[in-house]
Write an enzyme that holds these catalytic residues in place. Structure first.
Site, mmCIF file in Angstrom:
data_model
loop_
_atom_site.group_PDB
_atom_site.id
_atom_site.type_symbol
_atom_site.label_atom_id
_atom_site.label_comp_id
_atom_site.label_asym_id
_atom_site.label_seq_id
_atom_site.Cartn_x
_atom_site.Cartn_y
_atom_site.Cartn_z
ATOM 1 N N ASP A 174 0.821 -1.204 0.000
ATOM 2 C CA ASP A 174 0.000 0.000 0.000
ATOM 3 C C ASP A 174 0.862 1.263 0.000
ATOM 4 O O ASP A 174 0.759 2.100 0.895
ATOM 5 C CB ASP A 174 -0.907 -0.065 1.252
ATOM 6 C CG ASP A 174 -1.832 1.122 1.368
ATOM 7 O OD1 ASP A 174 -2.332 1.586 0.331
ATOM 8 O OD2 ASP A 174 -2.046 1.596 2.503
ATOM 9 N N GLU B 110 3.502 -8.162 7.165
ATOM 10 C CA GLU B 110 2.225 -8.784 6.826
ATOM 11 C C GLU B 110 2.321 -9.789 5.678
ATOM 12 O O GLU B 110 1.577 -9.697 4.695
ATOM 13 C CB GLU B 110 1.172 -7.716 6.504
ATOM 14 C CG GLU B 110 0.835 -6.847 7.682
ATOM 15 C CD GLU B 110 -0.357 -5.921 7.428
ATOM 16 O OE1 GLU B 110 -0.835 -5.860 6.279
ATOM 17 O OE2 GLU B 110 -0.788 -5.266 8.376
ATOM 18 N N TYR C 194 -6.475 -3.123 12.751
ATOM 19 C CA TYR C 194 -7.255 -1.925 12.408
ATOM 20 C C TYR C 194 -8.703 -2.095 12.852
ATOM 21 O O TYR C 194 -9.625 -2.017 12.045
ATOM 22 C CB TYR C 194 -7.148 -1.652 10.905
ATOM 23 C CG TYR C 194 -5.778 -1.130 10.538
ATOM 24 C CD1 TYR C 194 -5.494 0.229 10.611
ATOM 25 C CD2 TYR C 194 -4.755 -1.991 10.173
ATOM 26 C CE1 TYR C 194 -4.231 0.715 10.312
ATOM 27 C CE2 TYR C 194 -3.489 -1.521 9.875
ATOM 28 C CZ TYR C 194 -3.233 -0.166 9.945
ATOM 29 O OH TYR C 194 -1.984 0.319 9.661
ATOM 30 N N GLU D 46 1.240 -1.478 14.155
ATOM 31 C CA GLU D 46 0.411 -0.548 13.367
ATOM 32 C C GLU D 46 -0.972 -0.481 13.991
ATOM 33 O O GLU D 46 -1.504 -1.507 14.427
ATOM 34 C CB GLU D 46 0.219 -1.031 11.915
ATOM 35 C CG GLU D 46 1.415 -0.891 11.028
ATOM 36 C CD GLU D 46 1.141 -1.300 9.575
ATOM 37 O OE1 GLU D 46 -0.019 -1.185 9.113
ATOM 38 O OE2 GLU D 46 2.100 -1.740 8.923
HETATM 39 C C1 BDP Z 1 -1.373 -2.316 6.826
HETATM 40 C C2 BDP Z 1 -0.113 -2.269 5.992
HETATM 41 C C3 BDP Z 1 0.245 -0.848 5.583
HETATM 42 C C4 BDP Z 1 -0.985 -0.147 5.041
HETATM 43 C C5 BDP Z 1 -2.036 -0.117 6.138
HETATM 44 C C6 BDP Z 1 -3.308 0.611 5.699
HETATM 45 O O1 BDP Z 1 0.967 -2.840 6.685
HETATM 46 O O2 BDP Z 1 1.280 -0.864 4.635
HETATM 47 O O3 BDP Z 1 -0.720 1.125 4.553
HETATM 48 O O4 BDP Z 1 -2.383 -1.442 6.427
HETATM 49 O O5 BDP Z 1 -4.140 -0.022 5.083
HETATM 50 O O6 BDP Z 1 -1.986 -3.541 6.750
HETATM 51 O O7 BDP Z 1 -3.431 1.803 5.932
#
Ligand code: BDP
Length: 642
Positions: free
Chosen positions: A209, A451, A504, A540
């Protein structure tokens, strides 16, 4: 036509791979080129001539030997800055999205005394180029390199000395094609339906991404060393009470039995220890340890290790001065220690990314980002998702910013990218990374991937080998990879020293429902720690914000939503950091460019700063938190956010 394009792209990658073995461009060390009384550096940053090979097979440059003369004589060229990505420099979408070979060249005069002095090596070094590069000097091929983000170099003295009275021409061809065996992996998809696509149409598919910027991203340098020269230095540091211990190894090339003299000087230039021999141990009394930012009143203390091989009396002596920080790193089931004190990562994930220059090294941006990190109270970052410029790591060393150093193993999602060829290349990339970054005190852990599909059956063997190989390269740093797989089915997790996990909640899962974050996050931590008994970093978490969008109650993409996501995560971090959570890294430090897609509004907007480095509301939430954490977890407890 489609067949031709397919053949040409595949053939080039294949031909290039065969030649690489023969050229062996990476036989030696990879010390950062530094000036010294015995070494000069000539920076070739600036304007180069540039031409993308738009021919259907992307092959015209090789068919017509564009390297054999000036690029400008082969057809139209444009000015291209180096370092910079080429993608955003012009108004042409065709160039922004170009896949295939691009060509650069420039002419320069090499100083006459470099050429006339046969006792000098003249080395050409490319800081990084994406992704496959071939380099010629005056039409003679001098090196090839596979992979972006890492430097490559060759001794070009012989080639240059053939034509001392002519300016020298450097030509670099760079191919940004990604295949299932490159890092990162990708695939070329040919669209053969003539009712839907024009002839020869193909696209580059990627599984990561961020925008697939390409070009020469870091400076191209010419530098000299004497013929008897320091090829590599490796240091390993520790301490006992107030004595610092530096175990060093020096490899000298060009002489069979070089005597080596080593002097360690402190920040004020005073001699702190000396030794002789190509390996040995230096002991420093009243050592100043290297401490992370906000963990000590004097972070980032660096000594200078001056290494001099003794050449025959008639020959010049090389001198290389390596900055050295004395510190230790240790991991238990629940804690991460730096200098035997528990260290809590309160930091960020970044990208090398900015308007116009893309991934090109840009000093104003680098310095601005360090100022923002300090403003934020961040003590660390992960080099998501590839090795950053050496100049950035040098800043980390000096400012005490702790680094998780990640290799470009991002987007490994296809089962064919777990095969032997992929693994072999991944091992080479880890070797290149460790070779380059092993002496940085700021680097406290290696991350071999982000990932990957680590629940796929071949992932177990793949990560077992990759991680054990990395530990063999560097037994002194922990190794991780960053997972978003199910904790129970992750086949790589048993081999890591620290669990790094991305999630997330209330974004990709349960969008809009921030109330589920605490329970889901708590479950996540308990699952991973329960199964693997390792410390955990939330590597993250975050939410997209289109800067300036507001809503109360919060809605996705507004500043308020990012704030409330962060606050919900923080509640759980505060409980679990008392147990085994050892860090939190926000995704992301700043907005960054991505491929176009329905989930992205001109890039990824999860930054707490905009791409132009202006704070969103989330930045103030984090700033408040990070300074509080620093006061609580740093050993020096009177910090205030300034
Ligand atoms: C994570 C990835 C990262 C993406 C992020 C996203 O590691 O590179 O930019 O999600 O979706 O899974 O913002």
């Amino acid at each position: 036509m489609a067949v031709c394009a397919k053949w040409a792209l595949a053939a080039f990658l294949c031909a290039a791979a065969t030649v690489r073995g023969a050229w062996g461009a990476l036989s030696g060390g990879m010390l950062y080129p530094r000036e010294s009384p015995s070494r000069e550096v000539k920076d070739l940053s600036g304007l180069w001539s540039f031409r993308a090979d738009f021919s259907p097979g992307r092959n015209a440059g090789f068919e017509k030997s564009w390297f054999s003369g000036r690029l400008s004589e082969t057809g139209p060229v444009i000015d291209m800055p180096v370092p910079a990505s080429f993608n955003d420099i012009t108004q042409e979408a065709q160039l922004r999205d170009f896949i295939g070979w691009v060509w650069y060249d420039r002419e320069l005069w090499v100083p006459g005394r470099w050429l006339s002095d046969e006792g000098l090596r003249i080395v050409l070094r490319v800081g990084s180029a994406h992704y496959y590069s071939i380099v010629w000097v005056n039409g003679a091929k001098v090196m090839e390199h596979e992979g972006g983000h890492l430097p490559f170099e060759a001794d070009v003295g012989n080639v240059l000395r053939k034509n001392p009275s002519q300016p020298c021409r450097i030509t670099i061809a760079v191919n940004n094609t990604l295949t299932l065996q490159t890092l990162p992996p990708g695939s070329i998809q040919h669209m053969d339906d003539p009712t839907m696509y024009p002839p020869g149409y193909f696209v580059q598919n990627i599984n990561f991404d961020f925008f697939n910027y390409a070009g020469i991203h870091r400076p191209v340098l010419l530098y000299t060393t004497p013929n008897v020269y320091i090829d590599d230095i490796a240091v390993q540091t520790s301490f006992a009470d107030n004595i610092g211990i530096i175990v060093y190894q020096v490899s000298v090339a060009g002489s069979s039995e070089p005597a080596v003299q080593v002097t360690l000087t402190d920040k004020d230039g005073r001699c702190a220890a000396t030794s002789g021999g190509s390996s040995g141990t230096l002991r420093v009394t009243d050592v100043n340890l290297w401490w992370p930012y906000l963990m000590h009143e004097n972070p980032g203390y660096l000594y200078s290790l001056e290494v001099r091989p003794q050449a025959a009396a008639s020959r010049p002596t090389d001198l290389y001065a390596l900055p050295v920080g004395v510190r230790t790193v240790r991991v238990t089931d629940t804690r991460f220690f730096i200098n035997n004190k528990p260290f809590y990562f309160h930091g960020v994930n970044k990208h090398e990314d900015y308007d116009i220059r893309g991934k090109g090294l840009d000093w104003p941006l680098v310095v601005k980002d360090f100022n923002l990190l300090k403003w934020l109270g961040a003590n660390s970052f992960r080099t998501s998702h590839y090795p950053y410029a050496e100049e950035i790591l040098q800043m980390c060393d000096r400012h005490g910013i702790v680094v998780i150093d990640e290799c470009p193993g991002v987007g490994i999602k296809d089962i064919r990218s777990f095969g032997n060829a992929s693994l072999a290349h991944h091992l080479v990339v880890m070797e290149e990374l460790v070779r380059r970054d092993k002496n940085h005190p700021s680097v406290v852990m290696w991350s071999v991937a982000n990932e990957p599909a680590s629940e796929m059956p071949p992932a177990g063997r793949y990560f077992k080998e990759l991680i054990s190989h990395t530990k063999a390269l560097d037994p002194h740093r922990p190794v991780t990879f960053v997972s978003n797989s199910n904790f129970n089915r992750d086949l790589g997790a048993p081999y890591v020293d620290v669990i790094c996990v991305n999630s997330y909640f209330s974004w990709y899962r349960d969008p809009g429902h921030v109330e589920v974050i605490p329970i889901q996050l708590k479950t996540q931590f308990e699952n991973w720690h329960g199964k693997y008994q390792r410390p955990i970093i939330q590597s993250e978490y975050g939410a997209d914000v289109v800067s300036g969008l507001h809503s109360d109650p919060p809605m996705m993409f507004t500043e308020e939503y990012q704030e409330v996501v962060l606050q919900n995560y923080h509640k759980v971090f505060d409980q679990k950091r008392k147990e085994y959570v050892v860090g939190e890294l926000i995704w992301n430090f700043a907005d960054f460019m991505t491929a176009q897609g329905t989930l992205r509004v001109v890039g990824n907007k999860k930054g707490i700063f905009t791409r132009q480095r202006q704070p969103k509301s989330g930045a103030f939430i984090l700033r408040d938190r990070y300074w509080r954490l620093a006061n609580e977890t740093g050993s020096f407890q009177c910090f205030v956010a300034t």
